[in-house]
Design an enzyme around this catalytic site. Structure first.
Site, PDB file in Angstrom:
ATOM      1  N   HIS A   1     -13.684   4.206  39.232  1.00 27.05           N
ATOM      2  CA  HIS A   1     -14.478   3.018  39.551  1.00 27.05           C
ATOM      3  C   HIS A   1     -15.859   3.101  38.915  1.00 27.05           C
ATOM      4  O   HIS A   1     -16.394   2.116  38.412  1.00 27.05           O
ATOM      5  CB  HIS A   1     -14.619   2.882  41.071  1.00 27.05           C
ATOM      6  CG  HIS A   1     -13.466   2.165  41.692  1.00 27.05           C
ATOM      7  ND1 HIS A   1     -12.979   2.448  42.929  1.00 27.05           N
ATOM      8  CD2 HIS A   1     -12.701   1.155  41.225  1.00 27.05           C
ATOM      9  CE1 HIS A   1     -11.963   1.649  43.209  1.00 27.05           C
ATOM     10  NE2 HIS A   1     -11.777   0.851  42.187  1.00 27.05           N
TER      11      HIS A   1
ATOM     12  N   ASP B   1       0.279  -0.263  26.822  1.00 24.95           N
ATOM     13  CA  ASP B   1       1.606   0.292  27.073  1.00 24.95           C
ATOM     14  C   ASP B   1       2.446   0.321  25.804  1.00 24.95           C
ATOM     15  O   ASP B   1       3.166   1.284  25.561  1.00 24.95           O
ATOM     16  CB  ASP B   1       2.315  -0.514  28.164  1.00 24.95           C
ATOM     17  CG  ASP B   1       1.848  -0.072  29.542  1.00 24.95           C
ATOM     18  OD1 ASP B   1       1.808   1.152  29.768  1.00 24.95           O
ATOM     19  OD2 ASP B   1       1.507  -0.930  30.358  1.00 24.95           O
TER      20      ASP B   1
ATOM     21  N   CYS C   1      -3.674  -8.708  25.123  1.00 24.00           N
ATOM     22  CA  CYS C   1      -4.590  -8.461  26.236  1.00 24.00           C
ATOM     23  C   CYS C   1      -4.796  -6.973  26.518  1.00 24.00           C
ATOM     24  O   CYS C   1      -5.398  -6.619  27.532  1.00 24.00           O
ATOM     25  CB  CYS C   1      -4.132  -9.189  27.491  1.00 24.00           C
ATOM     26  SG  CYS C   1      -2.529  -8.621  28.085  1.00 24.00           S
TER      27      CYS C   1
HETATM   28  C1  PEP Z   1      -1.335  -3.269  28.477  1.00 22.92           C
HETATM   29  O1  PEP Z   1      -0.406  -2.510  28.743  1.00 22.92           O
HETATM   30  O2  PEP Z   1      -1.876  -3.340  27.365  1.00 22.92           O
HETATM   31  C2  PEP Z   1      -1.902  -4.141  29.528  1.00 22.92           C
HETATM   32  C3  PEP Z   1      -2.783  -5.074  29.249  1.00 22.92           C
HETATM   33  O3  PEP Z   1      -1.494  -3.905  30.802  1.00 22.92           O
HETATM   34  P1  PEP Z   1      -2.059  -2.720  31.724  1.00 22.92           P
HETATM   35  O4  PEP Z   1      -3.158  -2.033  30.976  1.00 22.92           O
HETATM   36  O5  PEP Z   1      -2.489  -3.359  32.986  1.00 22.92           O
HETATM   37  O6  PEP Z   1      -0.829  -1.872  31.869  1.00 22.92           O
HETATM   38 MG    MG Z   2       0.676  -2.736  30.581  1.00 20.36          MG
END
Ligand code: PEP
Ligand code: MG
Length: 524
Positions: free
Chosen positions: A178, A437, A484
């Site tokens: 955090h 990911d 994203c």
């Molecule tokens: C990703 O995997 O790039 C993503 C945006 O999801 P998270 O980071 O929440 O797994």
């Molecule tokens: Mg992800």
């Protein structure tokens, strides 16, 4: 002496070292167990009211963290064992320390970064109550100091005056904590994992949180080099700010949409909607904290963000619990959680929980320009099942006469299978590349393991080739493609992402300016 660590929040700080690990003054015991119990309860109450005061002055993410601390302090599961220990003869401070110690050890032993990072929150809660017990306030650090220690408490961060600079240098810590999140959003330089840092260093130090290092007792040559890097960083940042209020365009005049990633609904309080093109990712798993949120709580959270965004799109992702984001009472214990029951897999396995979120989303959709996406999709069948649940809940709301709207449904592209064979998904409303990911799965290198961090690059040709092929597929089929993952806000990755054909990025709010500035430098 230069010690290397991991940058958790970019920036530079030069100043006196301040030791975070000074021990608090002793507690004076009471005459009876009843008085010890009363003292502990009063100290918890004092800590809660101190946090409540801090919340009044806090914004977005900080308020969310403090609310989390209050919820923990008010949870009987935390104070119960301490009160029981007082019953068997322990003084309040020892009982509290022991009860919290057991909880902290459990979090620290976790093999998941997310849980280990929460240990810092628990240590913070422990120390707040210990301080309240002994009527002790913390010695304030001098303005502009570099705070060093094993870890730093979130409340310590929030109470520190950063207006005159300063930074954080931790032997332990985590980029997922955090405090790291707060430091990034406030622009406070922070380096973690400085394991070999001396025990009680003194004097002035140089903190390079752009590359991840601290220099203690610097030589004149080191000071000179440091100041040069620091002013070049400040110049880049200052220049970036001029881009913040402008729409993003490349050097060649190509417009690029830049949206923001948020986690808590209160995150939007600190963002000017005119500086972004909407919300490209609202992670909802943080609403699923210690207890599962009911439909109304979720509806209010989504509605708040939609109303803030007005006509701009808000892409809310259904809960992506599991992996490095466990949710007690929802996720399952697994030996390899990144390859297990996470994201849409878990939601489809626990449909009664998923349906609550779906109803909240359908109802909230009337308040703005909502898009919904599913995380961790691997097969067209998973998408079809999730979409069918939306249709079922929609029909049920219609029968009950509840106002609602069916939003466009899209998917995250983060499992390599989807990026390799996107043709199975020609019917989805949009794609959003989850590069965090996607990269870890393509490179077989866990995103939370520093030892394999060198493999974890979105700029590896294998990852970029997959992103480019998804962008091409989307263009051919008229399906919008955005990204994203954290790479979208990384100035070093932005040129490659635009060259791969992306024209829509979603970034952490604190990275908006730097991302737009980096886009302006690309010649696609
Ligand atoms: C990703 O995997 O790039 C993503 C945006 O999801 P998270 O980071 O929440 O797994
Ligand atoms: Mg992800």
């Amino acid at each position: 002496m230069r010690i290397e660590g991991i940058p958790a929040s970019a920036g530079y700080a030069e100043g006196p070292l301040f030791d975070l690990d000074q021990s608090p003054a002793a507690y004076r015991g009471k005459a009876s167990a009843a008085e010890e119990r009363a003292a502990l309860k009063a100290a918890i109450g004092k800590a809660v009211s101190r946090l409540t005061t801090l919340i009044e002055a806090a914004d977005g993410d900080a308020a969310g963290i403090l609310e989390f601390h209050i919820a923990m302090l008010e949870d009987d599961a935390l104070s119960g064992p301490a009160l029981a220990a007082i019953g068997s003869g322990q003084p309040a401070d020892a009982a509290w320390r022991q009860a919290l110690g057991a909880e902290i050890a459990g979090y620290e032993a976790s093999d998941q970064d997310y849980f280990r990072a929460r240990a810092a929150d628990l240590r913070d809660i422990r120390d707040q109550v210990l301080r309240a017990l002994s009527d002790n306030s913390e010695a304030a650090a001098p303005l502009g100091a570099i705070l060093h220690g094993v870890d730093i408490a979130p409340t310590r961060f929030l109470e520190t005056d950063w207006s005159r600079g300063g930074g954080i240098a931790l032997k332990g810590g985590s980029t997922a904590s955090h405090v790291a999140m707060l430091a990034r959003s406030r622009g406070v330089p922070m380096v973690v994992g400085l394991g070999a840092f001396a025990d009680k260093p003194t004097g002035n130090a140089l903190l390079d949180a752009e590359h991840g290092a601290i220099v203690v007792s610097p030589s004149p040559a080191e000071i000179e080099a440091f100041r040069q890097s620091s002013s070049s960083f400040a110049a880049r940042q200052g220049k970036a700010l001029t881009f913040l209020t402008q729409p993003a365009v490349t050097k060649a005049g190509t417009p690029v949409r830049v949206q923001v990633n948020i986690a808590y609904p209160s995150d939007v309080d600190g963002i000017d909607i005119d500086t972004c093109d909407g919300v490209g990712l609202m992670r909802t798993e943080f609403l699923f904290g210690r207890t599962l949120p009911d439909e109304e709580t979720q509806y209010q959270a989504y509605r708040k963000v939609l109303e803030w965004a007005g006509e701009k799109p808000v892409t809310i992702r259904t809960v992506d619990a599991g992996g490095d984001k466990p949710v007690p009472g929802f996720t399952v214990e697994e030996t390899n959680p990144f390859l297990g029951l996470r994201g849409i897999r878990l939601s489809l396995a626990r449909r009664e929980i998923f349906r609550v979120q779906i109803r909240a989303l359908l109802r909230a959709a009337i308040h703005g320009n909502l898009k919904v996406m599913f995380p961790m999709i691997a097969t067209a069948e998973e998408y079809a099942q999730a979409a069918a649940l939306f249709a079922e809940e929609q029909a049920a709301l219609a029968t009950r006469g509840v106002t609602h709207k069916l939003p466009p449904l899209g998917i995250m592209v983060e499992v390599p299978a989807v990026a390799i064979a996107p043709e199975a998904f020609a019917n989805v409303a949009f794609f959003s590349v989850g590069s965090n990911d996607l990269t870890q799965y393509v490179m077989a290198a866990a995103r939370d393991n520093a030892a394999v961090g060198y493999l974890n690059s979105v700029r590896h040709p294998a990852v970029l080739r997959l992103i480019a092929s998804v962008a091409t597929f989307g263009r051919k089929k008229g399906i919008p493609v955005s990204l994203c993952g954290d790479a979208g806000g990384d100035p070093a990755a932005i040129p490659a992402l635009l060259e791969a054909g992306l024209r829509d990025l979603s970034v952490a709010p604190a990275q908006l300016a730097m991302a737009k500035a980096a886009i302006a430098d690309v010649s696609v």
